[in-house]
Design a protein around this motif. Structure first.
Motif, PDB file in Angstrom:
ATOM      1  N   ILE A 207       0.844  -1.200   0.000  1.00 27.87           N
ATOM      2  CA  ILE A 207       0.000   0.000   0.000  1.00 27.87           C
ATOM      3  C   ILE A 207       0.872   1.240   0.000  1.00 27.87           C
ATOM      4  N   ALA A 208       1.848   1.291   0.918  1.00 26.61           N
ATOM      5  CA  ALA A 208       2.739   2.453   0.993  1.00 26.61           C
ATOM      6  C   ALA A 208       3.507   2.641  -0.310  1.00 26.61           C
ATOM      7  N   LYS A 209       4.021   1.550  -0.864  1.00 30.15           N
ATOM      8  CA  LYS A 209       4.782   1.618  -2.111  1.00 30.15           C
ATOM      9  C   LYS A 209       3.934   2.174  -3.252  1.00 30.15           C
ATOM     10  N   ASP A 210       2.710   1.682  -3.381  1.00 32.55           N
ATOM     11  CA  ASP A 210       1.825   2.144  -4.452  1.00 32.55           C
ATOM     12  C   ASP A 210       1.505   3.633  -4.311  1.00 32.55           C
ATOM     13  N   VAL A 211       1.160   4.055  -3.111  1.00 29.60           N
ATOM     14  CA  VAL A 211       0.796   5.459  -2.896  1.00 29.60           C
ATOM     15  C   VAL A 211       2.022   6.354  -3.073  1.00 29.60           C
ATOM     16  N   MET A 212       3.173   5.922  -2.600  1.00 32.52           N
ATOM     17  CA  MET A 212       4.387   6.736  -2.728  1.00 32.52           C
ATOM     18  C   MET A 212       4.802   6.927  -4.181  1.00 32.52           C
ATOM     19  N   SER A 213       4.362   6.060  -5.074  1.00 32.47           N
ATOM     20  CA  SER A 213       4.738   6.168  -6.490  1.00 32.47           C
ATOM     21  C   SER A 213       3.937   7.239  -7.225  1.00 32.47           C
ATOM     22  N   ARG A 214       2.932   7.818  -6.574  1.00 31.82           N
ATOM     23  CA  ARG A 214       2.098   8.855  -7.200  1.00 31.82           C
ATOM     24  C   ARG A 214       2.395  10.205  -6.536  1.00 31.82           C
ATOM     25  N   PRO A 215       3.193  11.067  -7.173  1.00 33.08           N
ATOM     26  CA  PRO A 215       3.610  12.331  -6.552  1.00 33.08           C
ATOM     27  C   PRO A 215       2.430  13.224  -6.146  1.00 33.08           C
ATOM     28  N   LYS A 216       2.586  13.804  -4.976  1.00 29.01           N
ATOM     29  CA  LYS A 216       1.613  14.754  -4.416  1.00 29.01           C
ATOM     30  C   LYS A 216       2.370  15.960  -3.895  1.00 29.01           C
ATOM     31  N   LYS A 217       1.673  17.070  -3.755  1.00 26.54           N
ATOM     32  CA  LYS A 217       2.302  18.268  -3.206  1.00 26.54           C
ATOM     33  C   LYS A 217       2.474  18.190  -1.694  1.00 26.54           C
ATOM     34  N   LEU A 218       1.503  17.612  -1.001  1.00 25.11           N
ATOM     35  CA  LEU A 218       1.528  17.597   0.454  1.00 25.11           C
ATOM     36  C   LEU A 218       1.603  16.173   0.998  1.00 25.11           C
ATOM     37  N   LEU A 219       2.429  15.986   2.013  1.00 25.84           N
ATOM     38  CA  LEU A 219       2.545  14.669   2.643  1.00 25.84           C
ATOM     39  C   LEU A 219       1.267  14.292   3.376  1.00 25.84           C
ATOM     40  N   GLU A 220       0.485  15.278   3.788  1.00 26.64           N
ATOM     41  CA  GLU A 220      -0.804  14.993   4.411  1.00 26.64           C
ATOM     42  C   GLU A 220      -1.712  14.231   3.446  1.00 26.64           C
ATOM     43  N   THR A 221      -1.659  14.599   2.182  1.00 23.54           N
ATOM     44  CA  THR A 221      -2.446  13.919   1.149  1.00 23.54           C
ATOM     45  C   THR A 221      -1.955  12.491   0.964  1.00 23.54           C
ATOM     46  N   VAL A 222      -0.651  12.302   0.978  1.00 21.81           N
ATOM     47  CA  VAL A 222      -0.063  10.970   0.839  1.00 21.81           C
ATOM     48  C   VAL A 222      -0.502  10.087   2.007  1.00 21.81           C
ATOM     49  N   ALA A 223      -0.383  10.605   3.223  1.00 23.04           N
ATOM     50  CA  ALA A 223      -0.774   9.846   4.417  1.00 23.04           C
ATOM     51  C   ALA A 223      -2.254   9.482   4.364  1.00 23.04           C
ATOM     52  N   ASN A 224      -3.087  10.413   3.915  1.00 23.06           N
ATOM     53  CA  ASN A 224      -4.521  10.152   3.833  1.00 23.06           C
ATOM     54  C   ASN A 224      -4.832   9.065   2.810  1.00 23.06           C
ATOM     55  N   GLU A 225      -4.140   9.062   1.687  1.00 18.53           N
ATOM     56  CA  GLU A 225      -4.353   8.015   0.681  1.00 18.53           C
ATOM     57  C   GLU A 225      -3.921   6.647   1.209  1.00 18.53           C
ATOM     58  N   ILE A 226      -2.837   6.604   1.958  1.00 21.16           N
ATOM     59  CA  ILE A 226      -2.405   5.343   2.566  1.00 21.16           C
ATOM     60  C   ILE A 226      -3.481   4.841   3.527  1.00 21.16           C
ATOM     61  N   LEU A 227      -4.000   5.740   4.375  1.00 24.66           N
ATOM     62  CA  LEU A 227      -5.064   5.341   5.310  1.00 24.66           C
ATOM     63  C   LEU A 227      -6.309   4.858   4.579  1.00 24.66           C
ATOM     64  N   ASP A 228      -6.721   5.570   3.544  1.00 29.12           N
ATOM     65  CA  ASP A 228      -7.918   5.165   2.791  1.00 29.12           C
ATOM     66  C   ASP A 228      -7.779   3.757   2.236  1.00 29.12           C
ATOM     67  N   GLU A 229      -6.626   3.454   1.654  1.00 28.94           N
ATOM     68  CA  GLU A 229      -6.411   2.129   1.070  1.00 28.94           C
ATOM     69  C   GLU A 229      -6.326   1.056   2.152  1.00 28.94           C
ATOM     70  N   LEU A 230      -5.674   1.382   3.257  1.00 28.24           N
ATOM     71  CA  LEU A 230      -5.560   0.451   4.377  1.00 28.24           C
ATOM     72  C   LEU A 230      -6.947   0.080   4.912  1.00 28.24           C
ATOM     73  N   ILE A 231      -7.794   1.081   5.106  1.00 27.94           N
ATOM     74  CA  ILE A 231      -9.150   0.851   5.625  1.00 27.94           C
ATOM     75  C   ILE A 231      -9.963   0.004   4.647  1.00 27.94           C
ATOM     76  N   LYS A 232      -9.774   0.254   3.364  1.00 28.81           N
ATOM     77  CA  LYS A 232     -10.494  -0.511   2.336  1.00 28.81           C
ATOM     78  C   LYS A 232     -10.060  -1.980   2.346  1.00 28.81           C
ATOM     79  N   GLN A 233      -8.765  -2.228   2.463  1.00 28.51           N
ATOM     80  CA  GLN A 233      -8.259  -3.606   2.415  1.00 28.51           C
ATOM     81  C   GLN A 233      -8.442  -4.363   3.726  1.00 28.51           C
ATOM     82  N   PHE A 234      -8.487  -3.638   4.842  1.00 22.29           N
ATOM     83  CA  PHE A 234      -8.578  -4.277   6.156  1.00 22.29           C
ATOM     84  C   PHE A 234      -9.711  -3.656   6.978  1.00 22.29           C
ATOM     85  N   PRO A 235     -10.959  -4.026   6.673  1.00 21.67           N
ATOM     86  CA  PRO A 235     -12.103  -3.420   7.366  1.00 21.67           C
ATOM     87  C   PRO A 235     -12.166  -3.728   8.863  1.00 21.67           C
TER      88      PRO A 235
END
Length: 120
Positions: free
Chosen positions: A61-89
């Motif tokens: 999850i971290a690797k996939d999200v880190m491969s998509r550049p974002k301006k803010l690390l807050e956005t990156v962290a939020n995308e990691i959380l979103d995917e984590l919650i989706k995969q592990f309810p």
């Protein structure tokens, strides 16, 4: 009373192109990601990965999200959380910490860190 399990991935290192400034998106930087999850451990007599949080999946999850550049690390962290919650309810709480090592603001040696906490 139940048992609570913490599954963590600590200091996974990535080189990525996140940053607010254009030069950060061109030059890139090194990052360390830590993810901590919490869930209720109901299956004491099993060793099935389906009943736990797989730390290999956390890394992916971290690797996939880190491969998509974002301006803010807050956005990156939020995308990691979103995917984590989706995969592990079953996860009740999760934390994501992103450290940008040696950020380009002129310091001799410094790290910048963003943390995001999610609670169900």
């Amino acid at each position: 009373m139940g048992r609570i399990v913490y599954i963590e991935l600590e200091n996974a290192r990535f080189f990525a192109y996140h940053g607010f400034y254009p030069e950060e998106q061109i030059l890139g930087n090194e990052y360390e990601i830590s993810i901590k999850t919490q869930y209720d451990f109901a299956e004491l007599d099993t060793e099935d990965l389906e009943h736990t949080v797989n730390y290999e999946a956390l890394y992916q999850i971290a690797k996939d999200v880190m491969s998509r550049p974002k301006k803010l690390l807050e956005t990156v962290a939020n995308e990691i959380l979103d995917e984590l919650i989706k995969q592990f309810p079953s996860v009740k709480q999760a934390e994501v910490h992103i450290v940008k090592t040696n950020p380009p603001f002129g310091g001799d040696r410094a790290n910048a860190k963003v943390s995001l906490l999610w609670t169900n």
